[in-house]
Design a protein around this motif. Sequence first.
Motif, PDB file in Angstrom:
ATOM      1  N   PHE A  11       0.827  -1.208   0.000  1.00  0.00           N
ATOM      2  CA  PHE A  11       0.000   0.000   0.000  1.00  0.00           C
ATOM      3  C   PHE A  11       0.857   1.251   0.000  1.00  0.00           C
ATOM      4  O   PHE A  11       0.549   2.217  -0.700  1.00  0.00           O
ATOM      5  CB  PHE A  11      -0.951   0.012   1.213  1.00  0.00           C
ATOM      6  CG  PHE A  11      -2.218  -0.743   0.967  1.00  0.00           C
ATOM      7  CD1 PHE A  11      -3.251  -0.169   0.233  1.00  0.00           C
ATOM      8  CD2 PHE A  11      -2.392  -2.030   1.443  1.00  0.00           C
ATOM      9  CE1 PHE A  11      -4.418  -0.859  -0.011  1.00  0.00           C
ATOM     10  CE2 PHE A  11      -3.553  -2.736   1.199  1.00  0.00           C
ATOM     11  CZ  PHE A  11      -4.572  -2.145   0.469  1.00  0.00           C
ATOM     12  N   THR A  12       1.954   1.232   0.773  1.00  0.00           N
ATOM     13  CA  THR A  12       2.750   2.458   0.829  1.00  0.00           C
ATOM     14  C   THR A  12       3.508   2.696  -0.468  1.00  0.00           C
ATOM     15  O   THR A  12       3.481   3.796  -0.995  1.00  0.00           O
ATOM     16  CB  THR A  12       3.746   2.456   2.010  1.00  0.00           C
ATOM     17  OG1 THR A  12       4.549   1.288   1.919  1.00  0.00           O
ATOM     18  CG2 THR A  12       3.042   2.502   3.333  1.00  0.00           C
ATOM     19  N   PHE A  13       4.143   1.650  -1.037  1.00  0.00           N
ATOM     20  CA  PHE A  13       4.934   1.993  -2.224  1.00  0.00           C
ATOM     21  C   PHE A  13       4.059   2.230  -3.448  1.00  0.00           C
ATOM     22  O   PHE A  13       4.508   2.806  -4.434  1.00  0.00           O
ATOM     23  CB  PHE A  13       6.108   1.018  -2.452  1.00  0.00           C
ATOM     24  CG  PHE A  13       5.863  -0.241  -3.235  1.00  0.00           C
ATOM     25  CD1 PHE A  13       5.601  -0.208  -4.602  1.00  0.00           C
ATOM     26  CD2 PHE A  13       5.962  -1.478  -2.613  1.00  0.00           C
ATOM     27  CE1 PHE A  13       5.430  -1.368  -5.323  1.00  0.00           C
ATOM     28  CE2 PHE A  13       5.784  -2.643  -3.327  1.00  0.00           C
ATOM     29  CZ  PHE A  13       5.511  -2.588  -4.680  1.00  0.00           C
ATOM     30  N   SER A  14       2.777   1.858  -3.357  1.00  0.00           N
ATOM     31  CA  SER A  14       1.883   2.179  -4.464  1.00  0.00           C
ATOM     32  C   SER A  14       1.608   3.685  -4.523  1.00  0.00           C
ATOM     33  O   SER A  14       1.089   4.186  -5.507  1.00  0.00           O
ATOM     34  CB  SER A  14       0.568   1.411  -4.326  1.00  0.00           C
ATOM     35  OG  SER A  14      -0.265   2.018  -3.373  1.00  0.00           O
ATOM     36  N   LEU A  15       1.931   4.392  -3.450  1.00  0.00           N
ATOM     37  CA  LEU A  15       1.661   5.838  -3.406  1.00  0.00           C
ATOM     38  C   LEU A  15       2.930   6.665  -3.399  1.00  0.00           C
ATOM     39  O   LEU A  15       2.908   7.858  -3.144  1.00  0.00           O
ATOM     40  CB  LEU A  15       0.835   6.162  -2.154  1.00  0.00           C
ATOM     41  CG  LEU A  15      -0.616   5.691  -2.190  1.00  0.00           C
ATOM     42  CD1 LEU A  15      -1.220   5.708  -0.800  1.00  0.00           C
ATOM     43  CD2 LEU A  15      -1.431   6.560  -3.131  1.00  0.00           C
TER      44      LEU A  15
END
Lengths: 305, 294
Positions: free
Chosen positions: B48-52
Amino acid sequence: MKNNTYKYLMIAIFLAPALILFIGVLIAPIIMSVFYSFFDMKSISLKGAEFIFLGNYKELFTSGSINVWRALGNAMLLAALSVFLQLPLSLGLALMLGKGIKGERGFLSIYFMPVLISTVVIGQLWRKIYNPDYGILNAVLGLLGIGDKMPLGGWLGNEASALWCVFVPTLWQYVGYHMLLMYAGVRSVSPELREAAKLDGATDGQVDWYVVIPSIKPILKVSVIFAVTGSLKSFDLIYVLTKGGPYHATEVPSTLMISMLFERNRYGMGSTIAVLMISLCFAFAILISAAFKEREYGKKHVIKK
Amino acid sequence: MAKNMSSKNNFNLDQYQVQKTNKVLKVLIYIGLVIWALIDLFPVYWMFTFSLKSNEEVYGTNVMGLPKDWLWSNYSTAMTTGNMPLYFLNSVIVTVSSIAICLVAAMMATYALTRIIWKGSKTMNAFFMLGITIPIHSSIVPIFITLSKLKMVNSYWAMIIPYSAFSLAMAILICTGFMNDIPKDLDEAAYIDGCTLWQTFIKIIVPLMKPALATISIYTFLQCWNELMFAQSFISQKKYRTLPVGIQALSGQHTTDWGPIGAALVIATFPTLLVYVFMSKSIQESFIAGAVKG
């Protein structure tokens, strides 16, 4: 029922969709796979394919370039790790959760979550974790002060490390699955039985070992069968992470089969590997069931004496 | 023991007190459980974090933390250049059709196997149960050859037919459990009222099978939504790619751009997680039912 003809006609109608699907997609293809495995097929047509009877099997087991033994060895190693590492971990978690701890359901749901996530997604995630330049594994090792431990060629690119790096997520993903089955078993042990054991002075560990584990044996059997046959069939994660490479270091029977079929167009050999896999899965399922039965019988026998 | 207790006057009660779970042990158990929970959650959190994140953040300045600037543009990249809506739609089409076919076939078969009395129903049931142990690999060559000859390799049916067939055994197994719980009196009452077998099935049995439908749908959904081997082997045209195949293709294109890949992974995972949040208990139960009886 007015008469028998009507009844059997209705039965036939009700069964028809399921039977057609089942025979057409599951049963007939198995027979056809066995049939194809006797031919040297270079295209999808049997025309011009040479009947070589067991020739494919002979080549499969003796050819050094196919190297089925390495693929089988890898699958068996995965099966062994699964039974002796993954299942004990699952059992440990199930027993701990089964003690009626606060937040039991929350833990259970978190542990089961990786089972539901697509293996492709998990594979892509772990590719990023292992990434030689920006991967999180190197970052974590760097924080621990051992950042230079990555083998030559990268975690997934090195022949020696690739196999282990592929096994870690494979084992990790299904811990929760086995845990769930075992937890259901642990939960079905009657509280009276536990209490009785505790009244007799048994510690928690003893209750688990002498009361809970023996009574969830049928579930343990299912778990062992799933773990072993699942390892023999494993495909998705290995395909996403390494496709069997580097230099066939992470090859398993199913990746070997796919490369035979779609890279080398050897449909006869692909069928041979498929037949080998089905036979092994059935053989192991029967063997494991027999092993568990033997034990149960032995125990009853002792008690009778 | 009861006799001993009454005969001994100086009986020491403390001796027979239930062994309480050790406090230290309890803390250790919690630590163990939390550690494993973190191991399970971390990859998902990281996804979830690296998708943003931008590449800069992923590549060094902020590897593990929450994104500093929430780059929603990663999602639009995944949607536009990554074709995620198409793959998503394909996955929905394939999954929903497979579930529908599997449900109809399984309900009808189970009705014949459990509600109509006939010789051979047990054998037929055992025959279907063979399907639980047959691995999907076993049929890939013949199915591929047949599909190629019929020019159906690149089509939805190339996935829908195998998926529904391979989900069938488990569906029948789950159905049988639920259908056996419906009282047989209902069938008899319907018969007396003049219902045919077909009418009984449609009007009496099917409406009562709603909980079974949910369980089977969940189980089949997970099988089809995540399947890779058949989809990867049969589908070469972009038009028919499902999410797993699409993500594989996408990661081949964007090897250095992590953000859009992360976004694609989240898009593929989100429906499953959403369903799981709301139905975790019944999802878990469907898996238990499948394994314990299988």
